[in-house]
Design an enzyme around this catalytic site. Sequence first.
Site: not given
Length: 584
Positions: A18, A64, A492
């Site tokens: 590219k 890319g 939690s």
Amino acid sequence: MVNTPIRVLTSGDTGVGKRTLTRRLLSALGHPTQIGVRFAEKRSENHYRFPTEGREFIVTDLPGSDLNLHNMATTALAGDLVIVVADARKGILWPTLRHAHIAAIFGIRSVILAVNQANLASCSEEVFRSIENNFIEKAKAFGFLSISCIPVSATSDENLTTVSEARAWYRGPSLLAALEEAQPRNNEEEQPFRILVSNVDTAQSDFRRYSGIVAAGNVRLGQKIIAPLSEKFGKIVRIVASGSDLTHACSGDSVTLTINKDLQANCGDLIVDGGLPIEVSDQLRATVLWLDDKALLPSRTYEINVAGQMTYAAISDLRYEINVDTMEHVAARTLEAGEIGVCNIALERPLVFDPFDQVRQTGSFELIDQYDKRIVGAGTITFGLRRATNITRQTFDIDKHARAALKNQKPCVLWFTGFSGAGKTTVANHLEAALHQLGRHTQLLDGDNIRHALNRDLGFTEADRVENIRRIAEVSKLSVEAGLIVIVSFISPFRSEREMARNLLSKGEFFEVFIDTPFEICEARDPKGLYNKARLGQITNFTGIDSPYEPPEEPEFRITTADMAPDAAADALISYLQERGKIW
């Protein structure tokens, strides 16, 4: 030359040629001007501006790597066309499809597939047509309206600026000719006027001055405008930019608008054209590209940025993931980095927005981690959910303060957190007994008990744990509204969800109590035999073994049960509540 430049993205998987293709194309055109290099993750984006006889182009050459998906999304927002480069020897790879899909999601409707290495003997017409047909089928499903496929060679300049005679079977345009046929995807000046307010000046009694950058459309003297959140209209009596008076301004201009005092807006609000509709909602249907290494978790609280408007948001319903290869809608509980899904988003407060296909600037958003402020997702808004506008919050004469006054206390939540076996339930039980003996009205919400009823449909995956805490946080809020002192005993494990619970309540109503018992002691106690089962692999997603625990950084109260008896811990908490004026 056309005044409006065409904004082009070049993308493709790593190793397909590219960057070489982009540079050879630019080199063949003479001496383009490099207008910027942006470095990200040790890679760079190169930005070029170059003219041809027919057009002017701004080319962004994107790396890319998947590390740059966010850069691709944000660049696509302003782009007109994307060139996707593929290697003729490899065909259409999954990353190639994903890059094309991301470009389409963020509004690009024209795509050129440049099939590189066309000069090789292995790139026959049959090979090219197979790649072409495969890509066109996928690109149409993505929503592209203009699709071109061109065989090229980055090393021999084949079909870059002129059509090569070496491929007699190819009768289409060169890459440059295809670019020169491209059109801007829309005319921003024809879009409705939108401006985000960055500063408000109320010094004059009859007028207000609002400063900001025009996000979309044009604004002119005498124009009727509205602040949608306040539903107040106004009229523009003066436009100033860089110290000069203007008759109009357009997208991208930094301006100060003088408006009659009838219009009321605050910093961070949008002001829009009074004659063109815009939506206001606290629930959205959206498409989201997930960017973070940590998976998207429905119900987790993130920050959201919509055209500069900031608030908290959570994915209330991940409806499906989009399979990029087949475009199938796949059921999903989470999204991993690079995955794309359609979801409902619940906002803490209403925001002003347009559907993305109408105004991209006010129809796109970013999701941000509320702690380290990194961008974890990007997306586009499809529409506001009507259920949000059909519901009105009711107010009543009797509120939580009146209810609590009858009980001779002030409502609050004591949120116990810690490892399994830390002593949360034991201390919580002693605390409630002590409060009851004092005549106080309480409610104890225990993790195990809640999972037998309200949350029995949830497991122990990270996503289910997040939803588990979201539900109990909402129950806690309702109990505070009833005037109660609420004791919550849940592992939690995630800071984000504990902070979400805190933010549901008014300031001074939430007290985080860290039962700070070392993990080794908790495992040695193992009152339910769970640690042993987790070590044997009989239980998965067990906190401290194969699921993380994020300890509180600044809890309101810390208890070390290794050297403090439950009764002593309860007495210490009673004293703490008395000091804070919750009981007396």
